[in-house]
Design an enzyme around this catalytic site. Structure first.
Site, PDB file in Angstrom:
ATOM      1  N   GLU A  62      42.434  56.158  47.517  1.00  0.00           N
ATOM      2  CA  GLU A  62      41.198  55.851  48.101  1.00  0.00           C
ATOM      3  C   GLU A  62      41.071  56.686  49.549  1.00  0.00           C
ATOM      4  OE1 GLU A  62      41.728  52.993  45.315  1.00  0.00           O
ATOM      5  OE2 GLU A  62      43.059  53.682  46.951  1.00  0.00           O
ATOM      6  N   HIS A  87      40.133  41.346  44.654  1.00  0.00           N
ATOM      7  CA  HIS A  87      39.378  42.316  43.851  1.00  0.00           C
ATOM      8  C   HIS A  87      37.794  41.592  43.785  1.00  0.00           C
ATOM      9  CE1 HIS A  87      43.444  43.705  42.295  1.00  0.00           C
ATOM     10  NE2 HIS A  87      42.702  44.975  41.918  1.00  0.00           N
TER      11      HIS A  87
END
Length: 343
Positions: free
Chosen positions: A75, A144
């Site tokens: 990322e 998450h």
């Protein structure tokens, strides 16, 4: 290279049709890719697979691997490439597979994208759009399921939006792609399958402008994202009990529509702030400050109520997960107590 105009106009006049939230985003991305050669998409599994939530399905086949790019599980690198591409004339849209993974890229978002225009005296803009599937309700557990939008809204130089309807998901994404500054779009995962009326063609919804989802006279409920949907549901329950709730959907938390909040509170004299992020230091604190420090303070007939997420990591257990974030029943109960003078 042919590039599209950046003039934002509402041009959709077609008959009403319904799309899901995910379909509306997909359509906005397709329109942007067609209109402007500078636009390209990046993200993990967004190409052949169509994205973790199938939002980008079909775009790889339609526009090819140079416009719809699968990225490695990195990322920080992906965000850095997107920021650099934006600074050099492109208009990238970078999708984080889960909003939680943005924690790995905060250097590029917070220290680079947000600050470059300022540090270079306005000599460069960073027109990058970053998309974040966010929120709880899917049983994805603590790493998450977070709602981290308040982190980004704390950073000057970033714009942060949270569309709650398919109509706004499309229009605000297209507006973000016309914006010269970095725009962070938080898309609640539970909204992807929700349906709503979405015009065909190109249109924009302004960033920083709230909408009234339901008018009322007894209490103002200011909410964002899926909490705006739950607030409307709660308002319908309250209406059966004679409590008339007004629901203000902020849609954007940076910039934030201060006047919409003030105007509603001056009308109802009561305020509930509902948001999924952890209550402490969340967006509700800023909403409360806007009212208590401004001209709406004298209009209040009761204390301001903040209804946010529990001060804990998001649980995996479905019942505990629901208990950790505001639900419709929680909003109804808070409004009853506030209007009834029990707060």
């Amino acid at each position: 290279m042919n590039t599209a105009t950046n003039t934002a106009t509402n041009t959709a006049t077609s008959e009403e049709r319904e799309l899901t939230y995910a379909q509306a985003i997909n359509e906005a991305l397709a329109i942007a890719l067609e209109r402007d050669d500078r636009v390209f998409l990046m993200g993990e599994d967004i190409g052949v697979y169509g994205g973790a939530f199938q939002v980008t399905g079909g775009l790889y086949e339609r526009f090819g691997p140079e416009r719809v790019m699968d990225t490695p599980i990195a990322e920080l690198a992906g965000a850095g490439i997107a920021v650099g591409a934006a600074m050099t004339g492109s208009r990238p849209v970078y999708e984080f597979q889960f909003s939680d993974f943005a924690t790995l890229a905060m250097e590029q978002i917070v220290n680079q994208a947000a600050k470059m225009r300022y540090m270079l005296g306005g000599g460069v803009s960073v027109p990058v759009v970053m998309r974040f599937p966010a929120g709880s309700g899917t049983g994805a557990a603590a790493q998450h399921s977070q709602s981290l939008e308040a982190w980004f809204a704390h950073v000057p130089g970033l714009k942060v939006v949270q569309p709650s309807t398919p109509h706004d998901a499309k229009g605000m994404l297209l507006a973000a792609l016309d914006d010269p500054d970095p725009v962070m779009i938080f898309e609640h995962k539970l909204l992807y399958k929700s349906k709503g009326v979405v015009p065909e063609g190109y249109y924009v919804e302004p960033l920083g402008k709230a909408v009234i989802r339901r008018e009322g006279a007894d209490v103002t409920i200011v909410a964002t994202s899926i909490m705006s949907v739950r607030a409307v549901e709660a308002a319908e329950v309250l209406a059966q009990e004679g409590i008339d709730a007004e629901v203000v959907d902020l849609r954007s938390i940076r910039p934030i529509d201060r006047q919409a909040i003030i105007d509603s509170v001056r009308k109802t004299a009561r305020l509930i702030c509902v948001y999924e992020g952890v209550q402490q230091l969340g967006i509700g604190s800023e909403i409360a400050a806007i009212v208590s420090e401004g001209e709406a303070f004298d209009a209040l007939d009761a204390p301001i109520v903040r209804l946010g997420g529990a001060d804990c990591p998001l649980p995996y257990n479905p019942q505990l997960e629901k208990a950790a974030v505001p639900q419709v029943a929680d909003i109804v109960d808070a409004a009853r107590r506030l209007v009834g003078g029990r707060i």
